[in-house]
Scaffold this motif. Structure first.
Motif, PDB file in Angstrom:
ATOM      1  N   LYS A 100       0.839  -1.202   0.000  1.00 20.86           N
ATOM      2  CA  LYS A 100       0.000   0.000   0.000  1.00 20.86           C
ATOM      3  C   LYS A 100       0.871   1.248   0.000  1.00 20.86           C
ATOM      4  O   LYS A 100       1.896   1.295   0.680  1.00 20.86           O
ATOM      5  CB  LYS A 100      -0.934   0.011   1.214  1.00 20.86           C
ATOM      6  N   ARG A 101       0.436   2.232  -0.750  1.00 20.86           N
ATOM      7  CA  ARG A 101       1.122   3.518  -0.818  1.00 20.86           C
ATOM      8  C   ARG A 101       0.407   4.484   0.119  1.00 20.86           C
ATOM      9  O   ARG A 101      -0.805   4.683   0.026  1.00 20.86           O
ATOM     10  CB  ARG A 101       1.097   4.055  -2.239  1.00 20.86           C
ATOM     11  N   PHE A 102       1.176   5.084   1.018  1.00 18.07           N
ATOM     12  CA  PHE A 102       0.631   6.033   1.983  1.00 18.07           C
ATOM     13  C   PHE A 102       1.114   7.438   1.683  1.00 18.07           C
ATOM     14  O   PHE A 102       2.299   7.658   1.405  1.00 18.07           O
ATOM     15  CB  PHE A 102       1.069   5.657   3.400  1.00 18.07           C
ATOM     16  N   LEU A 103       0.202   8.390   1.740  1.00 17.72           N
ATOM     17  CA  LEU A 103       0.535   9.803   1.778  1.00 17.72           C
ATOM     18  C   LEU A 103       0.145  10.297   3.171  1.00 17.72           C
ATOM     19  O   LEU A 103      -1.006  10.128   3.592  1.00 17.72           O
ATOM     20  CB  LEU A 103      -0.242  10.587   0.713  1.00 17.72           C
ATOM     21  N   LEU A 104       1.094  10.853   3.905  1.00 25.55           N
ATOM     22  CA  LEU A 104       0.852  11.316   5.270  1.00 25.55           C
ATOM     23  C   LEU A 104       1.076  12.815   5.355  1.00 25.55           C
ATOM     24  O   LEU A 104       1.985  13.358   4.712  1.00 25.55           O
ATOM     25  CB  LEU A 104       1.788  10.614   6.253  1.00 25.55           C
ATOM     26  N   TRP A 141      -2.733  12.469  12.518  1.00 25.96           N
ATOM     27  CA  TRP A 141      -1.989  12.620  11.267  1.00 25.96           C
ATOM     28  C   TRP A 141      -2.904  12.258  10.106  1.00 25.96           C
ATOM     29  O   TRP A 141      -3.529  11.197  10.083  1.00 25.96           O
ATOM     30  CB  TRP A 141      -0.755  11.721  11.264  1.00 25.96           C
ATOM     31  N   TRP A 142      -3.001  13.139   9.124  1.00 22.62           N
ATOM     32  CA  TRP A 142      -3.784  12.878   7.919  1.00 22.62           C
ATOM     33  C   TRP A 142      -3.117  11.770   7.108  1.00 22.62           C
ATOM     34  O   TRP A 142      -1.892  11.712   7.022  1.00 22.62           O
ATOM     35  CB  TRP A 142      -3.865  14.135   7.056  1.00 22.62           C
ATOM     36  N   HIS A 143      -3.916  10.918   6.469  1.00 24.87           N
ATOM     37  CA  HIS A 143      -3.345   9.900   5.610  1.00 24.87           C
ATOM     38  C   HIS A 143      -4.315   9.499   4.494  1.00 24.87           C
ATOM     39  O   HIS A 143      -5.525   9.446   4.697  1.00 24.87           O
ATOM     40  CB  HIS A 143      -2.902   8.655   6.386  1.00 24.87           C
ATOM     41  N   GLN A 144      -3.742   9.288   3.318  1.00 29.38           N
ATOM     42  CA  GLN A 144      -4.458   8.711   2.188  1.00 29.38           C
ATOM     43  C   GLN A 144      -3.765   7.397   1.851  1.00 29.38           C
ATOM     44  O   GLN A 144      -2.538   7.323   1.829  1.00 29.38           O
ATOM     45  CB  GLN A 144      -4.452   9.632   0.977  1.00 29.38           C
ATOM     46  N   VAL A 145      -4.559   6.368   1.565  1.00 31.02           N
ATOM     47  CA  VAL A 145      -4.013   5.026   1.366  1.00 31.02           C
ATOM     48  C   VAL A 145      -4.498   4.470   0.034  1.00 31.02           C
ATOM     49  O   VAL A 145      -5.695   4.511  -0.266  1.00 31.02           O
ATOM     50  CB  VAL A 145      -4.450   4.071   2.499  1.00 31.02           C
ATOM     51  N   GLU A 146      -3.563   3.934  -0.750  1.00 30.09           N
ATOM     52  CA  GLU A 146      -3.914   3.318  -2.030  1.00 30.09           C
ATOM     53  C   GLU A 146      -3.309   1.920  -2.102  1.00 30.09           C
ATOM     54  O   GLU A 146      -2.116   1.733  -1.846  1.00 30.09           O
ATOM     55  CB  GLU A 146      -3.402   4.153  -3.199  1.00 30.09           C
TER      56      GLU A 146
END
Length: 330
Positions: free
Chosen positions: A196-200, A259-264
């Protein structure tokens, strides 16, 4: 620990390109002292070699279908790649709110057949999100009991987290996206299969990510669509900067509270399986000034909730806050 944004990473979503300065999420083996330093500072880190879910390393769709039991599981269906959380308890507060996903209940065997039948990435998508409990089969229970709880407890006790609230089993399709949001719990995110790719984004990015009001069903979600940002409506998104990293099998990502996070789910495997460990917040931090970004987010939520409860009408909150500020603090 100071952040450096010397390298700018360009991200492309659906043909739209925009640039966000990213630095890599730190990655260290469990034995490295920097792991504990980062976690104690409430900063994210990818931990390798923890063996947190080593006893589940063989979990696959087929294995789970044979061993997880005959109970029903929560499966979300979406017409797009995105699975945006919403609270059904808050739906009445927003007129004409259209839920972005549909919740289904099905046995795991049915889910497995369904997920394997959806080979077209542009078609309807599904995502299983289910708390692990004692209703699962004995083999799964045995492997769950043999997680490396000693290491997890070391993090919990060493950082004064509260009790473990749940372990969420996540099984998704390649390309599934959980849009930008934050949680009010500490999270150890363990990857079992796929990646999974995380943007934090740090809590100090609150103003750049435009969270929904607390009364909204999308509370704790960002109004900004990173795949197609509306700079006119959300101009501060141009100031956004964050962290980026890929979590693979055996890796554990610590996501600090707020912490904000988007997960793909990366398209490198037909099966993407994860388990997270959610812990309640610990004792209240000592109030020292200046307040941390996390403390400011918590304070803003509490103020907003108090105003909403006292006024009794979400439409009155914004005018009330403007009355307090405009002409007095501006």
């Amino acid at each position: 620990m100071a952040a450096s944004y010397e390298n700018e990473s360009e991200n492309r979503f659906n043909g739209n390109s925009f640039s966000i300065p990213f630095q890599e999420i730190p990655r260290f083996p469990k034995s490295d002292k920097r792991v504990n330093e980062l976690i104690s500072c409430k900063e994210p880190v990818i931990v390798t070699g923890s063996d947190l879910v080593g006893s589940a390393s063989h979990w696959s769709l087929d294995y789970l279908a044979e061993n997880i039991g005959d109970g029903t599981f929560n499966v979300y269906k979406s017409a797009s790649r995105k699975f945006k959380y919403y609270s059904d308890k808050k739906m009445q507060a927003v007129h004409e709110f259209a839920p972005p996903t549909q919740l289904l209940e099905m046995r795991f065997q049915e889910f497995m057949k369904l997920i394997r039948s959806k080979t077209n990435t542009n078609s309807e998508r599904i995502y299983l999100q289910q708390a692990l409990n004692n209703s699962v089969g004995p083999n799964i229970v045995h492997e769950f009991v043999n997680f490396n709880w000693a290491w997890a407890s070391e993090q919990q006790q060493g950082n004064s987290w509260g009790q473990l609230t749940s372990n969420l089993l996540l099984v998704g399709m390649p390309g599934n996206v959980t849009p930008v949001h934050y949680d009010e719990q500490e999270n150890l995110f363990a990857q079992i299969r796929g990646s999974k790719r995380f943007l934090l984004f740090h809590p100090d990015q609150f103003e750049n990510l435009y969270p929904y009001p607390v009364h909204h069903p999308h509370d704790r979600q960002s109004q900004v669509d990173l795949e197609n940002p509306d700079y006119e409506q959300f101009p501060n998104v141009r100031n956004l900067h964050g962290y980026e990293g890929v979590v693979g099998p055996g890796d554990v990502l610590y996501i600090p509270m707020y912490w904000w996070h988007q997960v793909e789910s990366c398209p490198d495997s037909e099966e993407n399986i994860s388990v997270n460990f959610w812990y309640m917040a610990g004792s209240v931090e000592k109030i020292e000034h200046p307040l941390s970004a996390q403390q400011k987010v918590a304070m803003s939520r509490n103020i907003e909730k108090m105003c909403l409860e006292a006024l009794g009408d979400p439409s009155e909150v914004a005018p009330f806050m403007k009355m307090l500020v405009l002409g007095r603090y501006t």
